[in-house]
Every structure is written in C-alpha cells, then in structure tokens.
Write a protein that holds these residues in place. Sequence first.
Motif, PDB file in Angstrom:
ATOM      1  N   ASP A  88      37.978   9.637  13.915  1.00 19.89           N
ATOM      2  CA  ASP A  88      39.294   9.919  14.174  1.00 19.89           C
ATOM      3  C   ASP A  88      39.581  11.424  14.395  1.00 19.89           C
ATOM      4  OD1 ASP A  88      40.257   7.429  13.780  1.00 19.89           O
ATOM      5  OD2 ASP A  88      40.323   7.471  11.622  1.00 19.89           O
ATOM      6  N   VAL A  89      38.764  12.283  13.675  1.00 22.78           N
ATOM      7  CA  VAL A  89      38.844  13.874  14.056  1.00 22.78           C
ATOM      8  C   VAL A  89      38.392  13.888  15.615  1.00 22.78           C
ATOM      9  CG1 VAL A  89      37.754  15.963  13.607  1.00 22.78           C
ATOM     10  CG2 VAL A  89      38.420  14.493  11.603  1.00 22.78           C
ATOM     11  N   ILE A  90      37.359  13.269  16.012  1.00 24.07           N
ATOM     12  CA  ILE A  90      37.022  13.515  17.436  1.00 24.07           C
ATOM     13  C   ILE A  90      38.024  13.087  18.531  1.00 24.07           C
ATOM     14  CG2 ILE A  90      34.933  12.669  19.309  1.00 24.07           C
ATOM     15  CD1 ILE A  90      33.166  12.594  16.509  1.00 24.07           C
ATOM     16  N   ASP A  91      38.508  11.792  18.242  1.00 21.65           N
ATOM     17  CA  ASP A  91      39.551  11.364  19.185  1.00 21.65           C
ATOM     18  C   ASP A  91      40.829  11.720  18.825  1.00 21.65           C
ATOM     19  OD1 ASP A  91      37.454   9.736  20.264  1.00 21.65           O
ATOM     20  OD2 ASP A  91      37.667   8.097  18.971  1.00 21.65           O
ATOM     21  N   ASP A  92      41.046  12.647  17.738  1.00 19.46           N
ATOM     22  CA  ASP A  92      42.450  13.240  17.412  1.00 19.46           C
ATOM     23  C   ASP A  92      43.307  12.154  16.973  1.00 19.46           C
ATOM     24  OD1 ASP A  92      43.990  15.172  16.648  1.00 19.46           O
ATOM     25  OD2 ASP A  92      44.843  15.340  18.866  1.00 19.46           O
ATOM     26  N   SER A  93      42.938  10.928  16.428  1.00 16.98           N
ATOM     27  CA  SER A  93      43.528   9.939  16.214  1.00 16.98           C
ATOM     28  C   SER A  93      44.496   9.999  14.703  1.00 16.98           C
ATOM     29  CB  SER A  93      42.651   8.494  16.021  1.00 16.98           C
ATOM     30  OG  SER A  93      42.014   8.150  17.089  1.00 16.98           O
ATOM     31  N   ASP A  94      45.866   9.740  15.018  1.00 18.54           N
ATOM     32  CA  ASP A  94      46.699   9.965  13.832  1.00 18.54           C
ATOM     33  C   ASP A  94      47.007   8.484  12.939  1.00 18.54           C
ATOM     34  OD1 ASP A  94      47.181  12.454  14.020  1.00 18.54           O
ATOM     35  OD2 ASP A  94      48.915  12.106  15.459  1.00 18.54           O
ATOM     36  N   VAL A 102      42.823   9.615   7.718  1.00 22.74           N
ATOM     37  CA  VAL A 102      42.593  10.774   6.713  1.00 22.74           C
ATOM     38  C   VAL A 102      42.783  12.201   7.526  1.00 22.74           C
ATOM     39  CG1 VAL A 102      40.765  11.953   5.477  1.00 22.74           C
ATOM     40  CG2 VAL A 102      40.802   9.560   5.420  1.00 22.74           C
ATOM     41  N   LYS A 103      42.621  12.461   8.690  1.00 24.53           N
ATOM     42  CA  LYS A 103      42.652  13.494   9.433  1.00 24.53           C
ATOM     43  C   LYS A 103      44.467  13.883   9.514  1.00 24.53           C
ATOM     44  CE  LYS A 103      43.682  14.441  14.285  1.00 24.53           C
ATOM     45  NZ  LYS A 103      44.875  14.576  14.009  1.00 24.53           N
ATOM     46  N   SER A 104      45.188  12.731   9.755  1.00 23.08           N
ATOM     47  CA  SER A 104      46.559  12.800   9.834  1.00 23.08           C
ATOM     48  C   SER A 104      46.868  13.122   8.423  1.00 23.08           C
ATOM     49  CB  SER A 104      47.087  11.560  10.393  1.00 23.08           C
ATOM     50  OG  SER A 104      48.616  11.722  10.330  1.00 23.08           O
ATOM     51  N   GLN A 105      46.704  12.453   7.404  1.00 21.90           N
ATOM     52  CA  GLN A 105      47.090  12.720   6.115  1.00 21.90           C
ATOM     53  C   GLN A 105      46.883  14.159   5.456  1.00 21.90           C
ATOM     54  OE1 GLN A 105      47.880  10.411   2.709  1.00 21.90           O
ATOM     55  NE2 GLN A 105      49.179   9.862   4.592  1.00 21.90           N
ATOM     56  N   TYR A 106      45.637  14.674   5.772  1.00 28.63           N
ATOM     57  CA  TYR A 106      45.324  16.229   5.207  1.00 28.63           C
ATOM     58  C   TYR A 106      45.105  17.071   6.403  1.00 28.63           C
ATOM     59  CZ  TYR A 106      44.397  13.428   1.145  1.00 28.63           C
ATOM     60  OH  TYR A 106      44.634  12.770  -0.177  1.00 28.63           O
ATOM     61  N   ASN A 107      43.832  17.161   7.047  1.00 30.64           N
ATOM     62  CA  ASN A 107      43.834  17.952   8.168  1.00 30.64           C
ATOM     63  C   ASN A 107      42.203  17.495   8.586  1.00 30.64           C
ATOM     64  OD1 ASN A 107      41.878  19.864   6.672  1.00 30.64           O
ATOM     65  ND2 ASN A 107      43.756  20.695   5.802  1.00 30.64           N
ATOM     66  N   ASN A 108      41.830  18.398   9.625  1.00 34.49           N
ATOM     67  CA  ASN A 108      40.508  18.208  10.320  1.00 34.49           C
ATOM     68  C   ASN A 108      39.446  18.458   9.374  1.00 34.49           C
ATOM     69  OD1 ASN A 108      41.305  17.021  12.515  1.00 34.49           O
ATOM     70  ND2 ASN A 108      41.152  18.838  13.719  1.00 34.49           N
ATOM     71  N   ARG A 109      39.577  19.723   8.579  1.00 38.60           N
ATOM     72  CA  ARG A 109      38.389  20.184   7.699  1.00 38.60           C
ATOM     73  C   ARG A 109      38.372  19.094   6.661  1.00 38.60           C
ATOM     74  NH1 ARG A 109      39.546  26.293   6.333  1.00 38.60           N
ATOM     75  NH2 ARG A 109      41.470  25.504   5.877  1.00 38.60           N
ATOM     76  N   VAL A 110      39.349  18.589   6.039  1.00 39.09           N
ATOM     77  CA  VAL A 110      39.434  17.789   4.846  1.00 39.09           C
ATOM     78  C   VAL A 110      38.657  16.521   5.433  1.00 39.09           C
ATOM     79  CG1 VAL A 110      40.534  16.304   3.272  1.00 39.09           C
ATOM     80  CG2 VAL A 110      40.984  18.856   3.476  1.00 39.09           C
ATOM     81  N   ALA A 111      39.038  16.023   6.551  1.00 34.66           N
ATOM     82  CA  ALA A 111      38.345  14.739   7.076  1.00 34.66           C
ATOM     83  C   ALA A 111      36.916  14.932   7.300  1.00 34.66           C
ATOM     84  CB  ALA A 111      39.174  14.358   8.461  1.00 34.66           C
ATOM     85  N   MET A 112      36.604  15.886   7.882  1.00 34.72           N
ATOM     86  CA  MET A 112      35.164  16.022   8.181  1.00 34.72           C
ATOM     87  C   MET A 112      34.453  16.310   6.923  1.00 34.72           C
ATOM     88  SD  MET A 112      34.806  16.144  11.418  1.00 34.72           S
ATOM     89  CE  MET A 112      32.965  16.198  11.521  1.00 34.72           C
TER      90      MET A 112
END
Length: 324
Positions: A88-94, A102-112
């Motif tokens: 989801d981080v790689i694809d920038d999926s919300d 998770v990326k959308s709920q938080y941010n890329n760093r937290v998701a990774m």
Amino acid sequence: MEKMKLKMLYADIKSDIEIIENELEQALNSSSHILNNASIYLLQGGGKRIRPVFVLLSAKFGDYNIERMKNIAVPLELIHMGSLVHDDVIDDSDMRRGRETVKSQYNNRVAMYTGNFIFGKALQYVTDIEDPRVHRILAETMVELVNGEVIQIEDKFRLDQHLKDYFRRIKRKTALLIESSCELGAVVSGADEKTIRHLKRYGYFVGMSFQIVDDILDFTATDKQLGKPAGSDLLQGNVTLPILLMKDDPMLAPYLEKVASHGLTEQERLEMLALVRKSTAIKEATKISNLYLQKALREVEALPNHPMKKKLRDIALYMGKRKS
C-alpha cells in the motif's frame, strides 16, 4: 457473500481457524501504542485467511496437531499481512477491502515500520519449529517475495514487458506464499515426500489462478465489490494480464497515455473500463487462469485418498471462479 462461501468450505476446521485468529492477535501485541494500534487495525480488516487454511488442510495429510501447526500457519499469515502494508505504501493506496489502509490512517513511515514489525513477529513465531528445512523454505519465500515487490516497482507503467515477466511477477507476489503454505503444512505434519511435492505444486497453480482472477476482477468488478475504484492496479502503474493481452489495441492507447501521465479523468476511467470489459482480453485471461486451475486439480487427483482431497478441490474451484 464470497467470503461466506469460502468459510462454508472450511467449516470443519472452523475451530482451528479461530485458534489461528486468536494467535494472530496475540502475536501482534506490541509495547508501542502506535505499532499495536496499526497492527490490530490491519488484523481487524479481515481477509480470507487463505494461507492458514492451506497450511491446515495440507497438514491433514500427515500427523495433524493444531498446537504444532499454528507455529507455521501464524507466521505465514503475518508475512502476507506485512507485505500488504508495504504494498500500500509502494502503490500509494488509500483503500483496501473498503477500509483505509495503515498508510492512509497514519503515514508512510508508520506503515513501513508496521510492516517490518509484522515480518519480525513472523520470524520470532517460527523459532518454535526446530526443523531447519522449514526455516530454509520460509527464508527463501521471504527473499523472493521482496524481490517480487522491487520488480513490481521496476515494471510500473512498462507496456513493453512480456507475458513471462507478468507470470514471474505474480508468482513472487502471490503464488509463492500459497505454495509455501501448502508445502510447509505438509512438511511440519510429517507427510511423505510425494505428497509434499503434489501439495506444493497444487499451491503454486492455485496461487497463479487466484492472482490472475484478481487482476481480471480489478476491471470487471464494481467499485463497491472491490472496496476501491475499479482499474486501480493500472492507475497505480501495475500492468496486469488483461492490459498485456490488449496493449496494442489502438482504442486503448489514448487511455494508457493518460494513465501514464496521471491525467485520466473519472469519465475516462469509466470509458476505459467499458472498453476492457467488452474486449476479448477478459476471456483470454480467464482461459489462462482456468489452465492453471486445471493443473491444480490434477495435483489434487494425484494425492493419496483422503477426505481433504475434495476440500482442496472445492477451494481451488472457489478461488478460480469467484466474482469478487
């Protein structure tokens, strides 16, 4: 509805799947408030738990013991979950399955970091299994999974790729983890080598069919069914089988140019979907998926007589014929 159908197929191992579900929740416990919330949020998003199911069904061909089998079923599902967060981080999926990622709920760093944490938990969990063969298979699976993720990045918006590039990519992205689930379930339960080989190949063929169907549904299913806009894979640059089969269609070319420049309007997305849906590419892709499905069914037939043979056959048919 589709998820309910699958649950009905493995109703006789429902109690063991519930044990796996509880173990997953315990495994994701963290002293970090953010990691704990992000991981549990991901777990609560559901999923078909296909990989644990294949571990348990394959283990039925050996000496089945849920306390032992959970030590491989849990880490395999965790690896799958961790890879989804990174995807989801790689694809920038919300959105995923109709929920914020998770990326959308938080941010890329937290998701990774969440994905890394989940991978770490998977490795920690499998240490209870002493068999070095299990650790080797799991390590090789994770290495190839990551290779697949990087290759997917390299292949973004690449229309000049060959079908073999696509098949190699989906093997690493999806089929390999399902293959390993079947193989490791059989290995950990002590099944004989011939049975292990058939289950491993079954998992690979089912996984290939499953991913091709996924890629077809990305164009043919509705936004509501997908829980995200139809055609999202292409919009993110992932060139899948239906597009590869019709990439030289002059009517599609203008839309592909707009996709590559991130200039596709909502109306143009709908027009593009209509074009793909009425093309022969969908039927051709379905035919290829069915070829993999038939190969999986032949592997089932080669297995020793066992009540689980019908179960493996029914689940393969479900995965290859599902509509959402």
